[in-house]
Enzyme design. Structure first.
Site, mmCIF file in Angstrom:
data_model
loop_
_atom_site.group_PDB
_atom_site.id
_atom_site.type_symbol
_atom_site.label_atom_id
_atom_site.label_comp_id
_atom_site.label_asym_id
_atom_site.label_seq_id
_atom_site.Cartn_x
_atom_site.Cartn_y
_atom_site.Cartn_z
ATOM 1 N N SER A 61 0.902 -1.589 0.034
ATOM 2 C CA SER A 61 0.026 0.236 -0.203
ATOM 3 C C SER A 61 0.991 1.245 -0.130
ATOM 4 O O SER A 61 0.022 1.675 0.254
ATOM 5 C CB SER A 61 -1.015 0.243 1.098
ATOM 6 O OG SER A 61 -0.280 -0.652 1.913
ATOM 7 N N TYR A 105 1.800 -14.709 -15.324
ATOM 8 C CA TYR A 105 0.880 -13.875 -13.870
ATOM 9 C C TYR A 105 -0.918 -14.461 -13.690
ATOM 10 O O TYR A 105 -1.102 -14.189 -12.762
ATOM 11 C CB TYR A 105 0.954 -12.373 -13.770
ATOM 12 C CG TYR A 105 -0.477 -11.137 -13.591
ATOM 13 C CD1 TYR A 105 0.492 -11.274 -12.487
ATOM 14 C CD2 TYR A 105 -0.731 -10.896 -14.578
ATOM 15 C CE1 TYR A 105 -0.443 -10.453 -11.993
ATOM 16 C CE2 TYR A 105 -1.469 -9.335 -13.578
ATOM 17 C CZ TYR A 105 -1.576 -9.605 -12.541
ATOM 18 O OH TYR A 105 -1.866 -8.320 -11.657
#
Length: 259
Positions: free
Chosen positions: A15, A148
């Site tokens: 974050s 991914y």
């Protein structure tokens, strides 16, 4: 609308920038006691200071030692948002087995580490939220980024398995699956390839054409980080008590599925 998050402690991994930062900002604005996590201490502390976070957690979640440090700094967490992750922008020819293993470690096992360290406390207190940041490529993979794509599918899968494990405990497990989100890295990539694709010169032209050719959706643009953060905040709130094992797609209609 008050989401009744005041007093709830939330750790958002990854974050210190991008989507994770947007999630941390919104949860803090809704009254949650947010712990900001990152690997770069300067950048992480900057975000924490700006949003009034209660703590900073520095550590590499791809290692047991890093996860231990982050869990210790986070304390008793009520809301865990597993957002941290990364990938190399390569295709099948370049995605070596080592790249696959590294991507799985960073995007999947890192989240498992935090679940195993923090969810037992949630169970003991009888309330909690675990939210995985997934993606549409989990269910509709593309030819490129195979490592991914697969790691996102694993994130979705583990979230449902965890929801079954937590049945009746007061702790829920869900997924928010964004489409293409307009963070700095995405805008830089799209702007760089725009000339060869003929997408225009102004950002307005580039975004409109790229969202049509690159990531087709019904809204005609990229998602904004705060729009994904809104879905996370809802799932973190008591209004989502009856939701577990679910995926909320926030992708402008990119993934088209009846179920």
């Amino acid at each position: 609308m008050d989401l009744n998050l005041t007093g709830r402690r939330a750790l958002v991994t990854g974050s210190s920038s991008g989507l994770g930062e947007a999630i941390a900002r919104l949860l803090a604005a809704e009254g949650a006691e947010v712990v900001v996590h990152g690997r770069d201490e300067t950048r992480t502390r900057k975000v924490a200071d700006e949003i009034g976070a209660v703590a900073v957690a520095i550590g590499d979640l791809a290692t047991d030692e890093g996860a231990d440090s982050v869990a210790a700094a986070a304390g008793e967490v009520d809301i865990l948002v597993n957002n941290a992750g990364s990938y190399e922008h390569v295709g099948w020819a370049e995605a070596t087995p080592e790249a696959w293993a590294r991507t799985y470690e960073v995007n999947v096992v890192s989240g498992v580490r935090m679940i195993q360290r923090l969810v037992p406390g949630m169970r003991g207190r009888g309330w909690g939220r675990v939210i995985q940041i997934g993606g549409g490529l989990a269910s509709q993979p593309i030819a490129t980024l195979p490592h991914y794509n697969a790691s996102l599918a694993a994130r979705h899968n583990l979230a449902v398995s965890l929801a079954r494990e937590l049945a009746g405990t007061g702790v829920t497990s869900n997924v928010v699956a964004p489409g293409a989100v307009l963070v700095d890295a995405v805008q830089e990539l799209v702007t760089a390839i725009a000339p060869e694709r003929g997408w225009g010169e102004s950002w307005e032209e580039i975004e409109r054409n790229a969202s049509h050719d690159f990531v087709p959706n019904d809204i005609g643009r990229f998602g904004r980080p705060v729009e994904i953060a809104g879905a996370v905040a809802y799932l973190a709130s008591p209004y989502a008590d009856y939701i577990s094992g679910a995926t909320i797609r926030v992708d402008g209609g990119t993934i088209r599925s009846v179920y």
